[in-house]
Write an enzyme that holds these catalytic residues in place. Sequence first.
Site, mmCIF file in Angstrom:
data_model
loop_
_atom_site.group_PDB
_atom_site.id
_atom_site.type_symbol
_atom_site.label_atom_id
_atom_site.label_comp_id
_atom_site.label_asym_id
_atom_site.label_seq_id
_atom_site.Cartn_x
_atom_site.Cartn_y
_atom_site.Cartn_z
ATOM 1 N N HIS A 39 -3.848 28.828 -45.195
ATOM 2 C CA HIS A 39 -4.328 29.877 -46.101
ATOM 3 C C HIS A 39 -5.567 29.461 -46.898
ATOM 4 C CE1 HIS A 39 -0.968 32.393 -45.171
ATOM 5 N NE2 HIS A 39 -0.077 31.598 -45.732
ATOM 6 N N ASP B 159 8.623 30.008 -40.667
ATOM 7 C CA ASP B 159 9.132 31.035 -41.564
ATOM 8 C C ASP B 159 9.295 32.398 -40.910
ATOM 9 O OD1 ASP B 159 6.378 30.911 -41.387
ATOM 10 O OD2 ASP B 159 6.016 30.955 -43.535
ATOM 11 N N ASP C 256 2.990 30.877 -37.639
ATOM 12 C CA ASP C 256 3.573 31.082 -38.969
ATOM 13 C C ASP C 256 3.755 32.586 -39.208
ATOM 14 O OD1 ASP C 256 3.651 29.346 -41.824
ATOM 15 O OD2 ASP C 256 3.210 31.476 -42.096
ATOM 16 N N HIS D 25 3.128 34.252 -41.820
ATOM 17 C CA HIS D 25 2.020 34.782 -42.602
ATOM 18 C C HIS D 25 0.711 34.575 -41.847
ATOM 19 C CE1 HIS D 25 5.151 33.684 -45.603
ATOM 20 N NE2 HIS D 25 4.806 34.842 -46.128
#
Length: 308
Positions: A122, A243, A159, A161
């Site tokens: 990120h 996740d 992931d 996200h």
Amino acid sequence: MATALLTHADCLTHETPPGHPEQVARLEHVLHALARLDLVRVTAPLAAEDDILRAHPATYLADLRRALPTEGRRALDADTWMSAGSLDAAFRAVGAAVRAVDMVLAGDVKNAFCATRPPGHHAETDTPMGFCLFGTAALAAKHALDHHGLKRVAVVDFDVHHGNGTQDLLWDERRALVISSHQMPLWPGSGNSDDDGAYDNVMNLPLRPETGGDEMRQIYQTQAFARLRAFKPELIILSAGFDAHREDPLAQLNWKTDDFRWLTGELCLIAQELCQGRIVSTLEGGYDLNALADAAKAHVEELIKAAT
């Protein structure tokens, strides 16, 4: 050939507030799960400053150094924190990924897993966010391209996200292909399918909430794998977030541990077909401690299987 595990105790010194999902216990659980596996265990070095500056400006690094607390913790935003050990941990995370690229490209090992934190995907060019300080996977890709002279490197990010930081850091890099599957809608709100990079070098695969493993497998088989084969990377870097697991508290996908095992195995087969099996994987998210440990172990077991 073998699989390398790169980690360092400094990655346990990056401390977040009590109750924060990106906690020291994440790495402790992963390392415990991997403790008995047959791995080449490597102490992660500190990244050189030049390794960071391949994608982040010097002003950004200076800002992080100024923000580093000498004691306690400091918030960079609502989610992203620094403690006294945070920069050393982040430098170790990048150092691990860079050293893993060196080892894999030298033929010292077939593939590698970097068990480090904080995560990285990120972190944008000059913005820390989403628990991340440096764009570890993107920096590893840039190292492979600029230092080793590879012509094509692919980053696959599974992931839950969107890897907005990796996309930002490699948006203008025609030698890199970025593939990200992620839940949408979900933080950080980026990753639309029509975001395709400056050189058609980004592929986003948004997944609806409650997407399970069967649909994920179909999407990867029909879209991501074909794109990888067309690109013909000389190295594949994985942003290995766990996740998307059905037990994770921060998202709503329904993958099981066997789905991560399947995806890793398929990516290993493609890597063998395209680039002598060369894969470097770096830990991203995963916030249910038991699910994270189980899925990370399955992931590394597939890397070991592919290396033997």
